[in-house]
Design an enzyme around this catalytic site. Structure first.
Site, PDB file in Angstrom:
ATOM      1  N   ARG A 149      19.940   1.743  83.788  1.00 52.32           N
ATOM      2  CA  ARG A 149      19.891   1.057  82.509  1.00 52.32           C
ATOM      3  C   ARG A 149      19.495   2.047  81.414  1.00 52.32           C
ATOM      4  NH1 ARG A 149      17.319  -2.434  86.264  1.00 52.32           N
ATOM      5  NH2 ARG A 149      18.342  -4.483  86.475  1.00 52.32           N
ATOM      6  N   LYS A 182      12.723  -3.829  84.645  1.00 56.63           N
ATOM      7  CA  LYS A 182      13.146  -5.205  84.358  1.00 56.63           C
ATOM      8  C   LYS A 182      12.690  -6.179  85.437  1.00 56.63           C
ATOM      9  CE  LYS A 182      17.145  -7.749  82.660  1.00 56.63           C
ATOM     10  NZ  LYS A 182      18.567  -7.664  82.284  1.00 56.63           N
ATOM     11  N   ARG A 242      26.857   1.451  82.707  1.00 55.31           N
ATOM     12  CA  ARG A 242      26.436   0.703  83.895  1.00 55.31           C
ATOM     13  C   ARG A 242      27.595  -0.139  84.439  1.00 55.31           C
ATOM     14  NH1 ARG A 242      21.603  -0.750  86.412  1.00 55.31           N
ATOM     15  NH2 ARG A 242      21.189  -2.966  86.791  1.00 55.31           N
TER      16      ARG A 242
END
Length: 376
Positions: A209, A241, A321
Site C-alpha cells: 500500500r 490497516k 497494487r
C-alpha cells in the site's frame, strides 16, 4: 421597565438603545458586590431567550464563549491532534478539509450553530465528493464540537444530530496496467535519473500500500535475503490497516538491485545534508531525510509514468497494487496466496476489492469435459 423572573432569579427588562436589555440579580459575589448578568436583543423576545440560555448555561457549568467560532473549534482540535503525534499526512488532510470545506460555516459561532445549518452545509457538499470523504469531513466537525463541549464552550453537539448524507456516485474504478505497460514502467524506473524509481519498482513488484511504502524504514528491509517486513504505515497511530497487514515479503531481484543503489545514493545525500539530515531511517525520503507526503509521492510517481510513455494523469500510486494483483492472477497464483501477499484479512476481501483484476477461475462444463476426456 418591567419585572422578569427566570428560574430562581429576578430582574428587569427594559429598552436600551435600538433594542432590549434583560438584567438578572444573582445575589452577591464573595467580595460583597452585586452579581448581575445581562443579555441584549433586538426584540424583547430575543433578549428573554438569551437570558434564559445564559441561566441554563450557568447552571450546567457551561462557559459559553460567544466569540468562539466553528473555524476556531476545528483548528483547536487539529492543533491538539498534531501535538498528540498524529501523522503529518493526516494533519495536512485535516487542514485541507478545514480550509476548503468547513470554512463555509467557519464564521458561525459555535453557540449559535444549529442542526439545520449543519445539514444544509453538508447538502451543498454532497454533489462534489464521495460519501467516504463527506463522512470524514462531517466527522472532523463532530469531533471538534465534542471537544468544544468538553471544554464547556457549548452545551450540546448539534453535529451529532445530523446524519451524513450520501455523496456523489463513485468515480472511475481503479484499473491495472497491462503486463507490457508494467514492464515499460519498471524499465524506466530503473534508470538512475529517477530518484523515485525504486519506490515505483517496489510498489509494482510487491503490491505494498502507498502508506506502507511511505512508512518503510531500512530496519524493515533485508537486502541480503531480499525481504521486506511491513510493520507500520503512514496512518493515524502508525499502525498497519489490519493485523494481517503486518507481514514479511520476498522481493524480486529487480527491486533488490534498485533498493541497493537507492541506499547508496541516500548515504551520499546524508553526507551532503550534514546536521540538516532528518534521521528518520525512511527508505523513501526527500534529499534531507524527511518523509514524503501522499501528494508529493503521487507527483513523483506520475513523472516516472510519463517518462515511460503512459498518460500519467490517468494513474494514481494506489493502482500499482491493482497491477500487482492482476499480474499475480494472470500467472495463475491462487487467490489465497494473493490475499496473504496483499495483507488482506481473507481471500474474500481480495475478491471483493480486486475482482476486476482477478482472472476468472470458473470454466464452463465443456471446457472441463475437454480437459478430462480430451477434445473429439
Amino acid at each position: 421597565m418591567s419585572k422578569i423572573t427566570v428560574g430562581a432569579y429576578e430582574g428587569s427588562i427594559y429598552r436600551e438603545g435600538a433594542g432590549w436589555t434583560v438584567a438578572l440579580s444573582l445575589g452577591f459575589k464573595p467580595d460583597g458586590t452585586r452579581n448581575r448578568i445581562k443579555r441584549k436583543g433586538r426584540t424583547r423576545a430575543e433578549a428573554k431567550d438569551r437570558i434564559k440560555q445564559a441561566v441554563a448555561d450557568m447552571e450546567k457549568g457551561v462557559k459559553r464563549d460567544h466569540g468562539y467560532t466553528v473555524a476556531r473549534a476545528v483548528n483547536d482540535l487539529i492543533e491538539t491532534l498534531a501535538a498528540g503525534g498524529l501523522s503529518d499526512a493526516s494533519i495536512v488532510g485535516y487542514r485541507s478539509y478545514a480550509a476548503n470545506h468547513i470554512s463555509k460555516i467557519g464564521a458561525v459561532k459555535v453557540a449559535d450553530l444549529t442542526p439545520d445549518q449543519v445539514e444544509k452545509w453538508l447538502m451543498t457538499l454532497r454533489g462534489t465528493m464521495a460519501s467516504r470523504t463527506l463522512g470524514m469531513i462531517h466527522g472532523l466537525l463532530t469531533r471538534a464540537l465534542d471537544r468544544a463541549a468538553r471544554f464547556d464552550k457549548v452545551d450540546r453537539n448539534v453535529s451529532r444530530l445530523v446524519a451524513t448524507p450520501k455523496g456523489k456516485s463513485k468515480g472511475r474504478p481503479s484499473k491495472s496496467m497491462t503486463l507490457d505497460q508494467a514492464k515499460a514502467v519498471l524499465a524506466e524506473a530503473a534508470k538512475p535519473e529517477h530518484r523515485f524509481g525504486p519506490y515505483v519498482i517496489l510498489a509494482i513488484t510487491t503490491g505494498l500500500r502507498t502508506e506502507e511504502l511511505r512508512a518503510l524504514t531500512w530496519d524493515d528491509v533485508d537486502l541480503t535475503t531480499g525481504t521486506v517486513y511491513v510493520l507500520r504505515a503512514d496512518r493515524e497511530g502508525g499502525d498497519t490497516k489490519t493485523k494481517k497487514s503486518r507481514r514479511g515479503l520476498g522481493i524480486a531481484h529487480t527491486a533488490v538491485s534498485a533498493l541497493t543503489a537507492h541506499k547508496a545514493r541516500q548515504a551520499g545525500e546524508k553526507l551532503i545534508a550534514g546536521e540538516a539530515w532528518k534521521n528518520n531511517g525512511l527508505v523513501f525520503a526527500r534529499p534531507d531525510g524527511s518523509g514524503y507526503r501522499s501528494q508529493t509521492a503521487a507527483y513523483h510517481f506520475r513523472k516516472v509514468l510519463a517518462a515511460a510513455g503512459l498518460n500519467a494523469d490517468e494513474w494514481t500510486p494506489r493502482e500499482t497494487r491493482h497491477c500487482f494483483v492482476s499480474i499475480m492472477s494472470d500467472q495463475e497464483v491462487p487467490i489465497e496466496v494473493i490475499a496473504d501477499l496483499c495483507g488482506h484479512a481473507s481471500s474474500a476481501v481480495t475478491n471483493e476489492v480486486y475482482r476486476h483484476q482477478l482472472k476468472p477461475v470458473r470454466r464452463d462444463a465443456t471446457a472441463h469435459m475437454d480437459r478430462i476426456f480430451g477434445a473429439a
